[in-house]
Scaffold this motif. Sequence first.
Motif, PDB file in Angstrom:
ATOM      1  N   ASN A 133       0.605   4.039   7.671  1.00 13.55           N
ATOM      2  CA  ASN A 133      -0.742   3.481   7.684  1.00 13.55           C
ATOM      3  C   ASN A 133      -1.326   3.543   6.277  1.00 13.55           C
ATOM      4  OD1 ASN A 133      -3.212   2.588   9.212  1.00 13.55           O
ATOM      5  ND2 ASN A 133      -4.030   4.476   8.336  1.00 13.55           N
ATOM      6  N   HIS A 134      -1.677   2.389   5.744  1.00 11.00           N
ATOM      7  CA  HIS A 134      -2.334   2.306   4.427  1.00 11.00           C
ATOM      8  C   HIS A 134      -1.484   2.911   3.313  1.00 11.00           C
ATOM      9  CE1 HIS A 134      -6.578   2.007   6.450  1.00 11.00           C
ATOM     10  NE2 HIS A 134      -5.800   0.966   6.698  1.00 11.00           N
ATOM     11  N   VAL A 135      -0.197   2.664   3.379  1.00  9.94           N
ATOM     12  CA  VAL A 135       0.723   3.122   2.333  1.00  9.94           C
ATOM     13  C   VAL A 135       1.115   1.985   1.398  1.00  9.94           C
ATOM     14  CG1 VAL A 135       3.062   4.000   1.900  1.00  9.94           C
ATOM     15  CG2 VAL A 135       1.637   5.068   3.653  1.00  9.94           C
ATOM     16  N   LEU A 136       1.319   0.787   1.935  1.00 11.36           N
ATOM     17  CA  LEU A 136       1.924  -0.299   1.164  1.00 11.36           C
ATOM     18  C   LEU A 136       1.135  -0.650  -0.088  1.00 11.36           C
ATOM     19  CD1 LEU A 136       3.095  -2.777   3.968  1.00 11.36           C
ATOM     20  CD2 LEU A 136       4.273  -0.772   3.016  1.00 11.36           C
ATOM     21  N   HIS A 137      -0.191  -0.595  -0.024  1.00  9.15           N
ATOM     22  CA  HIS A 137      -0.978  -1.017  -1.189  1.00  9.15           C
ATOM     23  C   HIS A 137      -0.839  -0.054  -2.366  1.00  9.15           C
ATOM     24  CE1 HIS A 137      -3.973   1.619   0.847  1.00  9.15           C
ATOM     25  NE2 HIS A 137      -4.324   1.933  -0.393  1.00  9.15           N
ATOM     26  N   HIS A 138      -0.320   1.132  -2.110  1.00 10.96           N
ATOM     27  CA  HIS A 138      -0.082   2.087  -3.202  1.00 10.96           C
ATOM     28  C   HIS A 138       1.181   1.742  -3.997  1.00 10.96           C
ATOM     29  CE1 HIS A 138      -3.073   5.174  -2.075  1.00 10.96           C
ATOM     30  NE2 HIS A 138      -2.823   4.797  -0.827  1.00 10.96           N
ATOM     31  N   LEU A 139       2.001   0.828  -3.503  1.00  8.89           N
ATOM     32  CA  LEU A 139       3.363   0.659  -4.013  1.00  8.89           C
ATOM     33  C   LEU A 139       3.514  -0.564  -4.907  1.00  8.89           C
ATOM     34  CD1 LEU A 139       5.277   1.354  -0.661  1.00  8.89           C
ATOM     35  CD2 LEU A 139       4.497   3.009  -2.391  1.00  8.89           C
ATOM     36  N   THR A 140       4.334  -0.423  -5.935  1.00 13.95           N
ATOM     37  CA  THR A 140       4.794  -1.579  -6.700  1.00 13.95           C
ATOM     38  C   THR A 140       5.847  -2.320  -5.877  1.00 13.95           C
ATOM     39  OG1 THR A 140       6.608  -0.363  -7.729  1.00 13.95           O
ATOM     40  CG2 THR A 140       4.452  -0.291  -8.834  1.00 13.95           C
ATOM     41  N   ALA A 141       6.250  -3.481  -6.344  1.00 12.77           N
ATOM     42  CA  ALA A 141       7.285  -4.245  -5.628  1.00 12.77           C
ATOM     43  C   ALA A 141       8.570  -3.430  -5.500  1.00 12.77           C
ATOM     44  CB  ALA A 141       7.541  -5.566  -6.343  1.00 12.77           C
ATOM     45  N   GLY A 142       8.952  -2.721  -6.556  1.00 14.57           N
ATOM     46  CA  GLY A 142      10.160  -1.908  -6.502  1.00 14.57           C
ATOM     47  C   GLY A 142      10.034  -0.747  -5.540  1.00 14.57           C
ATOM     48  N   GLU A 143       8.872  -0.095  -5.518  1.00 12.51           N
ATOM     49  CA  GLU A 143       8.644   1.009  -4.589  1.00 12.51           C
ATOM     50  C   GLU A 143       8.598   0.526  -3.149  1.00 12.51           C
ATOM     51  OE1 GLU A 143       6.012   3.800  -7.643  1.00 12.51           O
ATOM     52  OE2 GLU A 143       5.039   2.309  -6.358  1.00 12.51           O
ATOM     53  N   LEU A 144       8.037  -0.669  -2.948  1.00 10.75           N
ATOM     54  CA  LEU A 144       8.018  -1.252  -1.618  1.00 10.75           C
ATOM     55  C   LEU A 144       9.438  -1.511  -1.123  1.00 10.75           C
ATOM     56  CD1 LEU A 144       6.603  -2.574   0.816  1.00 10.75           C
ATOM     57  CD2 LEU A 144       6.455  -4.684  -0.534  1.00 10.75           C
ATOM     58  N   ALA A 145      10.284  -2.062  -1.985  1.00  8.18           N
ATOM     59  CA  ALA A 145      11.675  -2.316  -1.606  1.00  8.18           C
ATOM     60  C   ALA A 145      12.378  -1.018  -1.229  1.00  8.18           C
ATOM     61  CB  ALA A 145      12.408  -3.010  -2.749  1.00  8.18           C
TER      62      ALA A 145
END
Length: 232
Positions: A133-145
């Motif tokens: 919950n509410h984690v994705l916006h903390h991430l860069t594209a690489g961190e998201l991958a």
Amino acid sequence: MLRDETSLEEMDRPDCDPGLLRRTYAQFPLVNAAVSGWGRLYREVIRPALPRDRPSTLLDIGCGGGDISVALARQARRDGFDLHVTGIDPDERAHRYATEARAQGRDTAVVFRRATSGDLVAAGERFDVVVSNHVLHHLTAGELAALLSDTEALTGRVAIHSDIVRSRAALLLFGAATLPLARGSFIRRDGLTSIRRSYLPGELRGLVPPQWQVLRRRPYRNLVVFRPGALP
């Protein structure tokens, strides 16, 4: 409205005010109940994925103060499921708050660990359901991958990453609704930063692998969903 990729939320600063941080964790249950929609997600996605013939497991990645972990455990128990929930967060302050709250009797069906999703993958762990919950916006594209790759390795039945959709209307509404919380915690200022840092659905669709779905849940929610074995 371009995505703000550089601003840092106050509660992520290692030197932030500890009293305001604890009050922020304490207010998360109220805010998440109002805006995050996990009751509906539990009924529509999580509950149908839980087995009734054996105990089941759920992992909450980036659990913060642990309110989502506890809420999902309680909902499942009311429905007759033997669900064991693990909440993980690498931030020592979040882990301490969550474990102290559990020790005060919040819920004994939930375990909190200071760890990352990569730590659990390395240990060969696996869960029926994985959420954040509410984690994705903390991430860069690489961190998201990296998070999505970890999630695939950890998930047995379904995974749901839920986050905010970036929107000027969301900024205005959240800013107005949280004015009473402006002085006593980081809820308002960090919530506004979170909205500005959040992805649009189209941006996420350009970043996730084919086996993942990106769904828009009105009014301002992104759902990134994975079902093992589903065709792209």
